[in-house]
Enzyme design. Structure first.
Site, PDB file in Angstrom:
ATOM      1  N   LYS A  53       0.987  -1.350   0.059  1.00 50.03           N
ATOM      2  CA  LYS A  53       0.355  -0.087  -0.105  1.00 50.03           C
ATOM      3  C   LYS A  53       1.331   1.165   0.100  1.00 50.03           C
ATOM      4  O   LYS A  53       0.727   2.737  -1.370  1.00 50.03           O
ATOM      5  CB  LYS A  53      -1.017  -0.020   1.748  1.00 50.03           C
ATOM      6  N   ARG A 214      -0.572  -8.968  13.281  1.00 51.57           N
ATOM      7  CA  ARG A 214      -1.313  -8.100  12.736  1.00 51.57           C
ATOM      8  C   ARG A 214      -2.128  -8.820  11.827  1.00 51.57           C
ATOM      9  O   ARG A 214      -2.706  -8.324  10.822  1.00 51.57           O
ATOM     10  CB  ARG A 214       0.109  -6.962  11.577  1.00 51.57           C
TER      11      ARG A 214
HETATM   12  P1  AP5 Z   1       4.743  -1.710   2.008  1.00 52.72           P
HETATM   13  O1  AP5 Z   1       4.509  -0.708   0.811  1.00 52.72           O
HETATM   14  O2  AP5 Z   1       5.548  -0.580   2.826  1.00 52.72           O
HETATM   15  O3  AP5 Z   1       3.499  -1.907   2.312  1.00 52.72           O
HETATM   16  P2  AP5 Z   1       2.240  -1.431   3.211  1.00 52.72           P
HETATM   17  O4  AP5 Z   1       0.470  -2.496   2.405  1.00 52.72           O
HETATM   18  O5  AP5 Z   1       2.063  -0.671   3.077  1.00 52.72           O
HETATM   19  O6  AP5 Z   1       2.200  -2.425   4.803  1.00 52.72           O
HETATM   20  P3  AP5 Z   1       2.531  -1.728   5.754  1.00 52.72           P
HETATM   21  O7  AP5 Z   1       3.556  -3.129   6.805  1.00 52.72           O
HETATM   22  O8  AP5 Z   1       2.876  -0.574   5.815  1.00 52.72           O
HETATM   23  O9  AP5 Z   1       1.161  -2.068   6.604  1.00 52.72           O
HETATM   24  P4  AP5 Z   1       0.332  -2.076   7.464  1.00 52.72           P
HETATM   25  O10 AP5 Z   1      -0.920  -1.641   6.874  1.00 52.72           O
HETATM   26  O11 AP5 Z   1       0.272  -3.208   8.500  1.00 52.72           O
HETATM   27  O12 AP5 Z   1       0.902  -0.568   8.854  1.00 52.72           O
HETATM   28  P5  AP5 Z   1       0.340   0.646   8.685  1.00 52.72           P
HETATM   29  O13 AP5 Z   1       1.903   0.940   9.432  1.00 52.72           O
HETATM   30  O14 AP5 Z   1      -0.713   1.182   8.359  1.00 52.72           O
HETATM   31  O15 AP5 Z   1       5.783  -2.922   1.082  1.00 52.72           O
HETATM   32  C1  AP5 Z   1       6.465  -3.982   1.971  1.00 52.72           C
HETATM   33  C2  AP5 Z   1       7.506  -4.009   1.946  1.00 52.72           C
HETATM   34  O16 AP5 Z   1       7.177  -4.681   0.915  1.00 52.72           O
HETATM   35  C3  AP5 Z   1       8.324  -3.405   1.739  1.00 52.72           C
HETATM   36  O17 AP5 Z   1      10.294  -3.843   1.938  1.00 52.72           O
HETATM   37  C4  AP5 Z   1       8.378  -3.244   0.131  1.00 52.72           C
HETATM   38  O18 AP5 Z   1       9.787  -2.761  -1.155  1.00 52.72           O
HETATM   39  C5  AP5 Z   1       7.960  -4.419  -0.660  1.00 52.72           C
HETATM   40  N1  AP5 Z   1       7.340  -4.564  -1.447  1.00 52.72           N
HETATM   41  C6  AP5 Z   1       6.349  -3.634  -2.244  1.00 52.72           C
HETATM   42  N2  AP5 Z   1       5.909  -4.290  -3.322  1.00 52.72           N
HETATM   43  C7  AP5 Z   1       6.182  -5.012  -3.499  1.00 52.72           C
HETATM   44  C8  AP5 Z   1       6.412  -5.756  -5.031  1.00 52.72           C
HETATM   45  N3  AP5 Z   1       5.403  -5.779  -5.740  1.00 52.72           N
HETATM   46  N4  AP5 Z   1       6.890  -7.158  -4.763  1.00 52.72           N
HETATM   47  C9  AP5 Z   1       8.494  -7.050  -3.833  1.00 52.72           C
HETATM   48  N5  AP5 Z   1       8.509  -6.437  -3.243  1.00 52.72           N
HETATM   49  C10 AP5 Z   1       7.693  -5.462  -2.820  1.00 52.72           C
HETATM   50  O19 AP5 Z   1      -0.181   0.242  10.232  1.00 52.72           O
HETATM   51  C11 AP5 Z   1       0.895   0.034  11.932  1.00 52.72           C
HETATM   52  C12 AP5 Z   1       0.171  -0.253  13.272  1.00 52.72           C
HETATM   53  O20 AP5 Z   1      -0.204   1.067  13.412  1.00 52.72           O
HETATM   54  C13 AP5 Z   1      -0.901  -1.083  12.751  1.00 52.72           C
HETATM   55  O21 AP5 Z   1      -0.811  -2.151  13.268  1.00 52.72           O
HETATM   56  C14 AP5 Z   1      -1.398  -0.527  13.950  1.00 52.72           C
HETATM   57  O22 AP5 Z   1      -1.511  -0.691  14.767  1.00 52.72           O
HETATM   58  C15 AP5 Z   1      -2.050   1.022  13.696  1.00 52.72           C
HETATM   59  N6  AP5 Z   1      -2.829   1.468  13.257  1.00 52.72           N
HETATM   60  C16 AP5 Z   1      -2.097   1.938  11.593  1.00 52.72           C
HETATM   61  N7  AP5 Z   1      -4.154   2.609  10.861  1.00 52.72           N
HETATM   62  C17 AP5 Z   1      -4.863   2.403  11.726  1.00 52.72           C
HETATM   63  C18 AP5 Z   1      -5.782   2.588  11.440  1.00 52.72           C
HETATM   64  N8  AP5 Z   1      -7.092   2.822  10.574  1.00 52.72           N
HETATM   65  N9  AP5 Z   1      -6.305   2.378  12.761  1.00 52.72           N
HETATM   66  C19 AP5 Z   1      -6.506   1.515  14.142  1.00 52.72           C
HETATM   67  N10 AP5 Z   1      -5.178   1.301  13.819  1.00 52.72           N
HETATM   68  C20 AP5 Z   1      -4.542   1.527  12.754  1.00 52.72           C
END
Ligand code: AP5
Length: 270
Positions: A53, A214
């Site tokens: 994402k 998660r």
């Molecule tokens: P990346 O693009 O970073 O993936 P992502 O989907 O953004 O993953 P996140 O871990 O950031 O998502 P998340 O939803 O768990 O975390 P968030 O920060 O929102 O890619 C991941 C890796 O893969 C990278 O190394 C990239 O280079 C690689 N990659 C990407 N595309 C690729 C491809 N096509 N091929 C190969 N490699 C690839 O949330 C964190 C925490 O915050 C949550 O657990 C929760 O506690 C809190 N939180 C956040 N939002 C909320 C909410 N709305 N409500 C309540 N709590 C919340």
């Protein structure tokens, strides 16, 4: 299964030059004149942890000049600044559970009122519960926030094993937020950001144990959000288990189709 930082750095070094970095991909996706009049409007990027994402949102930002609103980044910003919200969020995030809906909703509401959202915005990681989805739907309907276009939702799909490898291999720049991966997208110099040379870090929740929690949280609380937007229409699924370039191409094609369909619906009903 998690590679040690040292081994990961060595691996990254081995791989230098064999992978196109996100930044060079991003440069290839700068706003093209033919598409600059396209109004993306509000876009939801949905999907499990690590589906890409954030990576895809950063490319859409470059392409369309609209902001990425990542609730994870906003929360991490609060933690870094030591705000009360950050202090409340830190412990919850470290366990892989979700921060309270009301806190996240208010944070997003404030962000949506900023002027840079007028041509559209990408919500990355929000909504994540049905209550958040209902809050967002009601907010957009009540406030008639610009741009006055319906939300479109894109759900990215990647299987569990691939996600685990992505999460444990991810490194981020704490300054410019560039995203790397020791396996698929290493920096040019091991452990350093290509953009500003800052030491890359690993997110504290990017361990195998927290990732598993998660994923449970996603299945229990966020999968119903995906079903909610699927049922509302204006929804597309994209295969995220392909190159970053192929995923962005599929997202852009979906976005164009969804906007055209929404426009046709509007003109037919008038
Ligand atoms: P990346 O693009 O970073 O993936 P992502 O989907 O953004 O993953 P996140 O871990 O950031 O998502 P998340 O939803 O768990 O975390 P968030 O920060 O929102 O890619 C991941 C890796 O893969 C990278 O190394 C990239 O280079 C690689 N990659 C990407 N595309 C690729 C491809 N096509 N091929 C190969 N490699 C690839 O949330 C964190 C925490 O915050 C949550 O657990 C929760 O506690 C809190 N939180 C956040 N939002 C909320 C909410 N709305 N409500 C309540 N709590 C919340």
């Amino acid at each position: 299964m998690t590679a040690s930082p040292q081994r990961a750095a060595e691996f990254a070094g081995d791989e230098v030059g064999r992978h196109e970095t996100l930044n060079s991909i991003s440069a290839n996706h700068s706003t093209a004149p033919a598409e600059s009049s396209f109004l993306p409007g509000p876009v939801l990027l949905l999907g499990a942890p690590g589906v890409g994402k954030g990576t895809q949102a950063q490319l859409l930002v470059t392409k369309y000049g609209i902001p990425q609103i990542s609730t994870g980044d906003l929360l991490r910003g609060n933690i870094a600044r030591g705000t009360q919200l950050g202090m409340q969020a830190q412990q919850i995030m470290s366990t892989g559970k979700l921060v309270d809906d009301s806190l996240v909703n208010q944070m997003v509401l404030a962000r949506l009122h900023e002027k840079d959202t007028r041509r559209g915005y990408i919500l990355d990681g929000y909504p994540r519960t049905l209550d958040q989805a209902r809050f967002l739907d009601a907010t957009l309907a009540d406030l008639a926030l610009a741009p006055n276009l319906p939300v479109v939702a894109i759900s990215i799909l990647v299987d569990f094993d691939q996600l685990l490898q992505r999460i444990t291999g991810r490194r981020i720049c704490p300054v410019c937020k560039s995203i790397y991966n020791v396996h698929s997208n290493p920096p040019a110099i091991a452990g350093r950001c290509n953009v500003d040379g800052t030491h890359l870090i690993q997110r504290p929740d990017d361990t195998e144990a927290v990732f598993i929690q998660r994923m449970k949280t996603f299945a229990e609380q966020t999968a119903p959000v995906v079903s909610h937007y699927r049922a509302l229409g204006r929804f597309q699924e994209v295969d995220g288990d392909q190159s970053v370039e192929s995923v962005i191409a599929a997202i852009e094609a979906s976005l164009l189709r969804l906007r055209q369909a929404a426009h046709q619906q509007l003109t037919t009903s008038n």
